[in-house]
Design a protein around this motif. Structure first.
Motif, PDB file in Angstrom:
ATOM      1  N   ARG A  79       0.820  -1.202   0.000  1.00 15.98           N
ATOM      2  CA  ARG A  79       0.000   0.000   0.000  1.00 15.98           C
ATOM      3  C   ARG A  79       0.860   1.261   0.000  1.00 15.98           C
ATOM      4  NH1 ARG A  79      -2.427  -0.386   4.820  1.00 15.98           N
ATOM      5  NH2 ARG A  79      -3.843  -1.999   4.028  1.00 15.98           N
ATOM      6  N   ALA A  80       2.062   1.154   0.558  1.00 12.94           N
ATOM      7  CA  ALA A  80       2.936   2.322   0.620  1.00 12.94           C
ATOM      8  C   ALA A  80       3.250   2.872  -0.759  1.00 12.94           C
ATOM      9  CB  ALA A  80       4.234   1.961   1.335  1.00 12.94           C
ATOM     10  N   PHE A  81       3.332   1.994  -1.751  1.00 14.44           N
ATOM     11  CA  PHE A  81       3.581   2.481  -3.109  1.00 14.44           C
ATOM     12  C   PHE A  81       2.423   3.358  -3.584  1.00 14.44           C
ATOM     13  CE2 PHE A  81       6.424  -1.136  -2.890  1.00 14.44           C
ATOM     14  CZ  PHE A  81       7.558  -0.642  -3.500  1.00 14.44           C
ATOM     15  N   ARG A  82       1.215   3.023  -3.149  1.00 12.51           N
ATOM     16  CA  ARG A  82       0.055   3.820  -3.516  1.00 12.51           C
ATOM     17  C   ARG A  82       0.055   5.149  -2.780  1.00 12.51           C
ATOM     18  NH1 ARG A  82      -3.871   1.063  -6.168  1.00 12.51           N
ATOM     19  NH2 ARG A  82      -5.350   2.673  -5.523  1.00 12.51           N
ATOM     20  N   GLN A  83       0.774   5.215  -1.645  1.00  7.32           N
ATOM     21  CA  GLN A  83       0.865   6.467  -0.904  1.00  7.32           C
ATOM     22  C   GLN A  83       1.967   7.367  -1.467  1.00  7.32           C
ATOM     23  OE1 GLN A  83       1.499   4.901   3.019  1.00  7.32           O
ATOM     24  NE2 GLN A  83      -0.680   4.549   3.399  1.00  7.32           N
ATOM     25  N   VAL A  84       3.085   6.755  -1.826  1.00  9.31           N
ATOM     26  CA  VAL A  84       4.166   7.540  -2.425  1.00  9.31           C
ATOM     27  C   VAL A  84       3.742   8.065  -3.790  1.00  9.31           C
ATOM     28  CG1 VAL A  84       6.530   7.475  -3.304  1.00  9.31           C
ATOM     29  CG2 VAL A  84       5.951   6.277  -1.193  1.00  9.31           C
ATOM     30  N   PHE A 128      12.456   4.893   2.483  1.00  4.51           N
ATOM     31  CA  PHE A 128      12.105   4.943   3.896  1.00  4.51           C
ATOM     32  C   PHE A 128      10.590   4.946   4.071  1.00  4.51           C
ATOM     33  CE2 PHE A 128      16.413   6.158   5.298  1.00  4.51           C
ATOM     34  CZ  PHE A 128      16.438   5.547   6.540  1.00  4.51           C
ATOM     35  N   TYR A 129       9.902   5.683   3.222  1.00  2.33           N
ATOM     36  CA  TYR A 129       8.445   5.762   3.302  1.00  2.33           C
ATOM     37  C   TYR A 129       7.847   4.366   3.172  1.00  2.33           C
ATOM     38  CZ  TYR A 129       4.048   8.360   2.789  1.00  2.33           C
ATOM     39  OH  TYR A 129       2.800   8.895   2.985  1.00  2.33           O
ATOM     40  N   ALA A 173      15.575  10.314  10.495  1.00  2.00           N
ATOM     41  CA  ALA A 173      14.844  11.004  11.556  1.00  2.00           C
ATOM     42  C   ALA A 173      13.498  11.522  11.063  1.00  2.00           C
ATOM     43  CB  ALA A 173      15.679  12.163  12.093  1.00  2.00           C
ATOM     44  N   ARG A 174      13.435  11.951   9.806  1.00  4.86           N
ATOM     45  CA  ARG A 174      12.166  12.454   9.259  1.00  4.86           C
ATOM     46  C   ARG A 174      11.132  11.362   9.110  1.00  4.86           C
ATOM     47  NH1 ARG A 174      15.192  16.099   5.589  1.00  4.86           N
ATOM     48  NH2 ARG A 174      15.063  14.563   3.912  1.00  4.86           N
ATOM     49  N   ARG A 175      11.580  10.121   8.883  1.00  9.87           N
ATOM     50  CA  ARG A 175      10.661   9.100   8.435  1.00  9.87           C
ATOM     51  C   ARG A 175      10.353   7.988   9.439  1.00  9.87           C
ATOM     52  NH1 ARG A 175       8.751  11.713   5.418  1.00  9.87           N
ATOM     53  NH2 ARG A 175       7.057  10.695   6.519  1.00  9.87           N
ATOM     54  N   THR A 176      11.033   7.975  10.593  1.00  2.87           N
ATOM     55  CA  THR A 176      10.896   6.795  11.451  1.00  2.87           C
ATOM     56  C   THR A 176      10.004   7.011  12.664  1.00  2.87           C
ATOM     57  OG1 THR A 176      13.010   7.389  12.515  1.00  2.87           O
ATOM     58  CG2 THR A 176      13.071   5.738  10.759  1.00  2.87           C
ATOM     59  N   GLY A 177       8.948   7.788  12.531  1.00  2.65           N
ATOM     60  CA  GLY A 177       7.929   7.853  13.575  1.00  2.65           C
ATOM     61  C   GLY A 177       7.966   9.113  14.397  1.00  2.65           C
ATOM     62  N   ASP A 178       6.786   9.650  14.690  1.00  2.00           N
ATOM     63  CA  ASP A 178       6.667  10.908  15.412  1.00  2.00           C
ATOM     64  C   ASP A 178       7.339  10.860  16.782  1.00  2.00           C
ATOM     65  OD1 ASP A 178       5.225  11.950  13.339  1.00  2.00           O
ATOM     66  OD2 ASP A 178       3.275  11.423  14.186  1.00  2.00           O
ATOM     67  N   ALA A 179       7.185   9.730  17.486  1.00  2.00           N
ATOM     68  CA  ALA A 179       7.678   9.660  18.867  1.00  2.00           C
ATOM     69  C   ALA A 179       9.192   9.736  18.932  1.00  2.00           C
ATOM     70  CB  ALA A 179       7.185   8.380  19.527  1.00  2.00           C
ATOM     71  N   SER A 180       9.871   9.247  17.932  1.00  2.00           N
ATOM     72  CA  SER A 180      11.326   9.161  17.996  1.00  2.00           C
ATOM     73  C   SER A 180      12.037  10.232  17.171  1.00  2.00           C
ATOM     74  CB  SER A 180      11.778   7.775  17.512  1.00  2.00           C
ATOM     75  OG  SER A 180      11.400   7.582  16.163  1.00  2.00           O
ATOM     76  N   ALA A 184       6.436  14.507  -1.075  1.00  2.00           N
ATOM     77  CA  ALA A 184       6.884  15.880  -0.857  1.00  2.00           C
ATOM     78  C   ALA A 184       6.128  16.522   0.302  1.00  2.00           C
ATOM     79  CB  ALA A 184       6.690  16.695  -2.132  1.00  2.00           C
ATOM     80  N   ASN A 185       4.832  16.316   0.354  1.00  2.00           N
ATOM     81  CA  ASN A 185       4.033  16.899   1.429  1.00  2.00           C
ATOM     82  C   ASN A 185       4.405  16.303   2.784  1.00  2.00           C
ATOM     83  OD1 ASN A 185       2.635  18.575  -0.326  1.00  2.00           O
ATOM     84  ND2 ASN A 185       0.971  17.119  -0.633  1.00  2.00           N
ATOM     85  N   ALA A 186       4.668  14.997   2.823  1.00  2.00           N
ATOM     86  CA  ALA A 186       5.059  14.350   4.074  1.00  2.00           C
ATOM     87  C   ALA A 186       6.404  14.887   4.555  1.00  2.00           C
ATOM     88  CB  ALA A 186       5.125  12.844   3.883  1.00  2.00           C
ATOM     89  N   ARG A 187       7.309  15.133   3.623  1.00  2.00           N
ATOM     90  CA  ARG A 187       8.619  15.672   4.000  1.00  2.00           C
ATOM     91  C   ARG A 187       8.465  17.069   4.595  1.00  2.00           C
ATOM     92  NH1 ARG A 187      13.284  15.996  -0.494  1.00  2.00           N
ATOM     93  NH2 ARG A 187      12.795  13.783  -0.531  1.00  2.00           N
TER      94      ARG A 187
END
Length: 235
Positions: A62-67, A118-119, A154-161, A208-211
């Motif tokens: 599904r990630a490919f459909r998100q990217v 990473f996404y 750091a950008r991609r591995t979860g809000d908490a960390s 791009a928006n996620a970044r």
């Protein structure tokens, strides 16, 4: 013609010769333009990385459909390319080497490809040691420094960390003015229109928006900390 139909046509051309998709990076008569090359890089390396933790699950597909925003009429073409990539016998390092050579004068494009991977890696809600090793090896082949790798990670591995210093790529002793200047530069460089001009397909605007969201969130946290004089955490 959509990017997926163009990519499916290119894939069909090399498969008809009995070659793998890696030939897209070798044969000058079928070598794709930058936006298509970006897409095939994510699909081929992502399909192999999805197996790095021992399984290819629904979330990673599904990630490919998100990217890539895939229109309903392009789903068949996209599925064909993804399945061809999963079946390809070439190793991921061979793909990474070809991609590195193709974009050797465009290091930012290689960083974009790494972030797309990473996404895909974290789409299942986890970030496994095998996936990190895969991504670190790809970054090494791409010639991406450890500092840049840490920034993307750091950008991609979860809000908490997320570490705001790493997300923005600034030293821990940076003051508010330095952090603000870095944030503004990153926002300019990573605007979706800038990324499209660099060669990313418009179908990847989600990435791009996620970044940008990660960069802005890091700035909000870091500026608040610096404004109240909170010390940075130990490295």
């Amino acid at each position: 013609m959509s990017i997926w139909k163009r990519l499916a046509d290119l894939a069909s051309a090399v498969v008809a010769r009995g070659e793998g998709l890696i030939a897209l990076f070798d044969r000058r008569d079928v070598r794709p333009e930058k936006s298509v090359a970006f897409t095939i890089a994510i699909v081929c390396l992502g399909a192999k990385m999805a197996k790095a933790d021992g399984q290819v699950n629904v979330a990673e597909v599904r990630a490919f459909r998100q990217v890539f925003q895939i229109a309903p009429e392009d789903e068949a073409a996209a599925a064909r390319v993804f399945n061809l990539a999963r079946q390809d016998v070439a190793g991921f390092d061979a793909y990474a080497g070809r991609i590195a050579r193709m974009f050797r004068r465009q290091p930012r494009m290689l960083e974009d490809i790494l972030e797309g991977l990473f996404y895909v890696a974290v789409a299942d809600g986890g970030y496994h040691d095998e996936e990190r090793a895969f991504l670190a090896r790809v970054a090494e082949i791409f010639g991406i420094s450890e500092a840049v790798f840490a920034c993307v990670e750091a950008r991609r591995t979860g809000d908490a960390s997320r570490d705001p210093w790493q997300v923005l790529g600034i030293p821990r002793d940076a003051d508010l003015a330095e952090a603000r200047a870095r944030w503004r530069r990153l926002v300019r460089e990573n605007h979706p229109d800038r990324l499209v001009a660099r060669g990313l397909p418009r179908e990847s605007v989600t990435l791009a928006n996620a970044r940008l969201a990660a960069i802005n969130a890091a700035w909000e946290e870091l500026s608040a900390r610096l404004a109240r004089g909170a010390p940075s955490p130990a490295e």
